[in-house]
Each structure stands twice: as structure tokens, then as C-alpha cells.
Design a protein around this motif. Structure first.
Motif, mmCIF file in Angstrom:
data_model
loop_
_atom_site.group_PDB
_atom_site.id
_atom_site.type_symbol
_atom_site.label_atom_id
_atom_site.label_comp_id
_atom_site.label_asym_id
_atom_site.label_seq_id
_atom_site.Cartn_x
_atom_site.Cartn_y
_atom_site.Cartn_z
ATOM 1 N N ASN A 163 0.819 -1.209 0.000
ATOM 2 C CA ASN A 163 0.000 0.000 0.000
ATOM 3 C C ASN A 163 0.858 1.266 0.000
ATOM 4 N N LYS A 164 1.980 1.221 0.697
ATOM 5 C CA LYS A 164 2.872 2.383 0.705
ATOM 6 C C LYS A 164 3.413 2.662 -0.688
ATOM 7 N N PHE A 165 3.780 1.589 -1.394
ATOM 8 C CA PHE A 165 4.311 1.768 -2.749
ATOM 9 C C PHE A 165 3.251 2.345 -3.680
ATOM 10 N N ILE A 166 2.038 1.790 -3.638
ATOM 11 C CA ILE A 166 0.966 2.275 -4.512
ATOM 12 C C ILE A 166 0.650 3.733 -4.209
ATOM 13 N N LEU A 167 0.566 4.068 -2.942
ATOM 14 C CA LEU A 167 0.233 5.436 -2.557
ATOM 15 C C LEU A 167 1.325 6.426 -2.977
ATOM 16 N N GLY A 168 2.562 6.124 -2.618
ATOM 17 C CA GLY A 168 3.643 7.041 -2.938
ATOM 18 C C GLY A 168 3.905 7.153 -4.421
ATOM 19 N N PHE A 169 3.876 6.021 -5.129
ATOM 20 C CA PHE A 169 4.168 6.026 -6.559
ATOM 21 C C PHE A 169 3.104 6.779 -7.346
ATOM 22 N N SER A 170 1.831 6.573 -7.000
ATOM 23 C CA SER A 170 0.756 7.239 -7.727
ATOM 24 C C SER A 170 0.733 8.737 -7.439
ATOM 25 N N ILE A 171 1.003 9.138 -6.195
ATOM 26 C CA ILE A 171 1.023 10.567 -5.884
ATOM 27 C C ILE A 171 2.202 11.253 -6.572
ATOM 28 N N PHE A 172 3.372 10.607 -6.553
ATOM 29 C CA PHE A 172 4.548 11.216 -7.175
ATOM 30 C C PHE A 172 4.353 11.407 -8.677
ATOM 31 N N LEU A 173 3.915 10.332 -9.374
ATOM 32 C CA LEU A 173 3.705 10.457 -10.811
ATOM 33 C C LEU A 173 2.492 11.344 -11.118
ATOM 34 N N GLY A 174 1.501 11.355 -10.223
ATOM 35 C CA GLY A 174 0.342 12.220 -10.431
ATOM 36 C C GLY A 174 0.698 13.695 -10.373
ATOM 37 N N LEU A 175 1.777 14.035 -9.673
ATOM 38 C CA LEU A 175 2.232 15.427 -9.619
ATOM 39 C C LEU A 175 3.277 15.741 -10.681
ATOM 40 N N SER A 176 4.163 14.798 -10.954
ATOM 41 C CA SER A 176 5.300 15.084 -11.844
ATOM 42 C C SER A 176 4.925 14.999 -13.322
ATOM 43 N N VAL A 177 4.146 13.998 -13.715
ATOM 44 C CA VAL A 177 3.798 13.850 -15.132
ATOM 45 C C VAL A 177 2.979 15.036 -15.639
ATOM 46 N N GLU A 198 -3.722 16.136 -12.844
ATOM 47 C CA GLU A 198 -3.120 15.425 -11.719
ATOM 48 C C GLU A 198 -4.039 14.335 -11.175
ATOM 49 N N ALA A 199 -5.329 14.680 -11.039
ATOM 50 C CA ALA A 199 -6.272 13.708 -10.487
ATOM 51 C C ALA A 199 -6.422 12.503 -11.397
ATOM 52 N N PHE A 200 -6.420 12.722 -12.698
ATOM 53 C CA PHE A 200 -6.582 11.621 -13.645
ATOM 54 C C PHE A 200 -5.387 10.683 -13.599
ATOM 55 N N VAL A 201 -4.181 11.230 -13.667
ATOM 56 C CA VAL A 201 -2.983 10.388 -13.691
ATOM 57 C C VAL A 201 -2.844 9.607 -12.401
ATOM 58 N N ALA A 202 -2.977 10.281 -11.262
ATOM 59 C CA ALA A 202 -2.822 9.601 -9.978
ATOM 60 C C ALA A 202 -3.927 8.578 -9.750
ATOM 61 N N GLY A 203 -5.165 8.931 -10.095
ATOM 62 C CA GLY A 203 -6.279 8.011 -9.871
ATOM 63 C C GLY A 203 -6.213 6.772 -10.730
ATOM 64 N N ILE A 204 -5.932 6.933 -12.024
ATOM 65 C CA ILE A 204 -5.858 5.788 -12.923
ATOM 66 C C ILE A 204 -4.691 4.881 -12.542
ATOM 67 N N LEU A 205 -3.574 5.482 -12.196
ATOM 68 C CA LEU A 205 -2.403 4.684 -11.841
ATOM 69 C C LEU A 205 -2.634 3.916 -10.539
ATOM 70 N N ALA A 206 -3.201 4.574 -9.543
ATOM 71 C CA ALA A 206 -3.484 3.891 -8.278
ATOM 72 C C ALA A 206 -4.515 2.784 -8.468
ATOM 73 N N TYR A 207 -5.519 3.037 -9.277
ATOM 74 C CA TYR A 207 -6.539 2.016 -9.549
ATOM 75 C C TYR A 207 -5.926 0.803 -10.244
ATOM 76 N N PHE A 208 -5.067 1.050 -11.209
ATOM 77 C CA PHE A 208 -4.429 -0.051 -11.943
ATOM 78 C C PHE A 208 -3.531 -0.877 -11.022
ATOM 79 N N LEU A 209 -2.714 -0.220 -10.229
ATOM 80 C CA LEU A 209 -1.799 -0.949 -9.351
ATOM 81 C C LEU A 209 -2.543 -1.690 -8.255
ATOM 82 N N ASP A 210 -3.582 -1.089 -7.706
ATOM 83 C CA ASP A 210 -4.308 -1.719 -6.609
ATOM 84 C C ASP A 210 -5.069 -2.953 -7.069
ATOM 85 N N ASN A 211 -5.431 -2.995 -8.329
ATOM 86 C CA ASN A 211 -6.199 -4.127 -8.845
ATOM 87 C C ASN A 211 -5.348 -5.146 -9.591
ATOM 88 N N THR A 212 -4.052 -4.972 -9.599
ATOM 89 C CA THR A 212 -3.171 -5.927 -10.283
ATOM 90 C C THR A 212 -2.100 -6.516 -9.366
#
Length: 305
Positions: free
Chosen positions: A197-211, A245-259
Motif C-alpha cells: 500500500n505504501k508503494f501504490i500510494l507514494g508512486f501514484s502521488i509522485f507520478l500524479g504530480l510530476s507527469v 493530476e487527479a486523472f494520472v494519480a487516480g488511474i495509476l493507483a486504480y491499476f496498481l491496486d487491482n493488479t
């Protein structure tokens, strides 16, 4: 030492200057006519197709579909934040679908009236609800009436445009702070000690801000997005989603959490599934009807659950 008469005269002069500034913002430069006559010139009632007959372009239509999809993702977060701050029951899927459907009607009306932009849920209002703790529908209805009134008398918008930018920026800091922490508060139901959960949370927030930051800065410097082909509609379809930001972080977190190892029983518990499963039967809670029913007998056609 300044005499009281001089001080009073100075205050009166300042008041008169402020009045002239406000009059200039509302009326403009015309001063030969009376106040009400000048105001009449600025009454404009919008009507459909006022900018001409609509045109259709398949490429631009696909680009707008992608932009609308991004807006729906951001609006979903606003719906959930409003329900949480209004102390309502967990939002049933039918209510979320109803909100998205009404938003689609709003976008259609925006196109008919030629506003040049679509409509989306106001994330700032979710923060305002948390700040004022006022979740009455009557307040929203009165605010909508004011918005319609000010749209007809456009010069009144000059009064709001004269609000200093630092004040607006300070309000936005408060509103978005409440909205952001409203989303993060849902993490209390999952296990934050889990490295997954830490990885999914941190990774999605970081890419959601940087991309999105990369896409936006690239567009400002180059004048076009990172994806730049001969098809402008294709460029918009790719550049628009990755600028949110919301789209990138949300889609990425959803994908990682379900895979990532979602079938493991321990992982299901870490994801907070036992807590969310309690609200699968939305009709069992009678409060949902109170929170989500529509006025004017509209609930007959758009049920709440």
C-alpha cells in the motif's frame, strides 16, 4: 494635528473615490446617460446557437470526449468529498451515475449556448462545504440563482473581478486543502503499514504530480504538448489526460491496486475490503433516501437508490 473636520473631509473624499471606481467597473466610461439607462445596455440574455449554427468535426469530437472523461474522473472525487463532508451515507453507485448524467446534460447545454467551455463539478465548493459546514440544498439553489442573475447583468462581474488575487489564492489554499485531505482520509480504512500500500500510494502521488507538471511546462515553453503529430485531435486526446493530476494519480493507483497480489486474503484485508463490503447493500440504510432524493418529485424518475 489634523482637525476633525479635515479628517472627515478626507474620509468623505476616499469614499467618493471608491464609489467612482465601483461606478466605473459597473457602468464603464459612458456618463451622459442615467445609471439605469447605462445598465440597460449591458443586459444580455443568452440563448441557444447565438454564435451561429453548430458544426461537427469527428477529430475534435473525440478530443472533447477525452476531455469530458477527464472531467468526469475529477468530478467523481468531488462527489465523494461532498458526501463525506456533508456526513451523508456512502454514495450508492446509482447516485454517482445520476451525477455524471446530469453533468453530461450541463455539458450539452454549454455547447448549445456556446459558452466555449464545458461544465464540471466545482471542487472548490467541496472545500467550501468543509470550511463552513453548511450542506443545505437551499444554499446551493440560492447560489445558482445568483449565478444566473450575474450572467445576465455581466457588468456585475466586474465587482467580483476586482477582488485582489491574493485573497482568491488564500481561499483556494483552504478549499483545496480540505478536498485533498478528504481523499486521504479514506486511507484510514486500509493498512498503511503494508509496503504494498505504501508503494501504490507514494508512486501514484509522485507520478500524479510530476507527469502533469512535465506536460504543462512543455506546453508553455514549446507552444504544444509532448505528443505533437499532424493530427491535432490525436494530440489533444493524449496530452489532455496526462495534464490532469487527479486523472494520472487516480488511474495509476486504480491499476496498481487491482493488479498487485489482489487475490491474496491478507492483501484484501490490507486494502480495506472488509470495511467497504459493509456498504454493498445501499437500500438497507434508510438515510440514503433522505440524503440523495431529489426535490419537486424528480425522485420518481431519478431514484436515489
Amino acid at each position: 494635528m489634523v482637525s476633525p473636520a479635515a479628517s472627515l473631509a478626507r474620509e468623505f473624499h476616499a469614499l467618493l473615490c471608491n464609489h467612482r471606481i465601483l461606478e466605473f467597473c459597473i457602468l464603464g466610461e459612458k456618463s451622459s446617460l442615467g445609471w439605469w439607462q447605462q445598465l440597460n445596455f449591458r443586459i444580455r440574455v443568452p440563448y441557444p446557437f447565438q454564435w451561429g449554427a453548430p458544426s461537427f468535426d469527428a477529430g475534435e469530437a473525440f478530443a472533447m470526449m477525452m476531455a469530458t472523461f477527464v472531467a468526469l474522473v475529477e468530478s467523481t472525487g468531488a462527489f465523494i468529498a461532498v458526501a463525506r463532508y456533508a456526513s451523508a451515507t456512502p454514495m450508492p453507485p446509482s447516485i454517482l451515475s445520476r451525477g455524471v448524467g446530469w453533468q453530461g446534460i450541463g455539458i450539452l447545454l454549454s455547447g448549445l449556448f456556446g459558452t466555449g467551455n464545458g461544465s464540471s463539478a466545482s471542487v472548490e465548493n467541496a472545500g467550501l462545504l468543509a470550511l463552513t459546514r453548511v450542506g443545505s440544498r437551499r444554499v446551493v439553489q440560492i447560489s445558482a440563482g445568483f449565478m444566473i442573475f450575474f450572467s445576465i447583468l455581466g457588468k456585475f462581474g466586474a465587482v467580483f473581478a476586482s477582488i485582489p488575487a491574493p485573497i482568491v489564492g488564500a481561499l483556494y489554499c483552504l478549499f483545496f486543502a480540505y478536498v485533498g485531505v478528504g481523499g486521504l482520509s479514506f486511507l484510514q480504512f486500509c493498512n498503511l503499514n503494508s509496503f504494498r500500500n505504501k508503494f501504490i500510494l507514494g508512486f501514484s502521488i509522485f507520478l500524479g504530480l510530476s507527469v502533469p507538471q512535465y506536460f504543462n511546462e512543455y506546453t508553455v515553453i514549446a507552444g504544444y504538448g509532448p505528443v505533437h503529430t499532424h493530427g491535432r485531435w490525436f494530440n489533444d486526446m493524449v496530452n489532455l489526460p496526462f495534464s490532469s493530476e487527479a486523472f494520472v494519480a487516480g488511474i495509476l493507483a486504480y491499476f496498481l491496486d487491482n493488479t498487485m497480489h489482489k487475490k491474496d486474503s491478507a492483501i484484501k484485508k490490507d486494502r480495506g475490503k472488509p470495511w467497504w463490503n459493509k456498504f454493498r447493500s445501499f437500500k438497507s440504510d434508510t438515510r440514503s433516501e433522505e440524503f440523495y432524493s431529489l426535490p419537486f418529485n424528480l425522485n420518481k424518475y431519478f431514484p436515489s437508490v
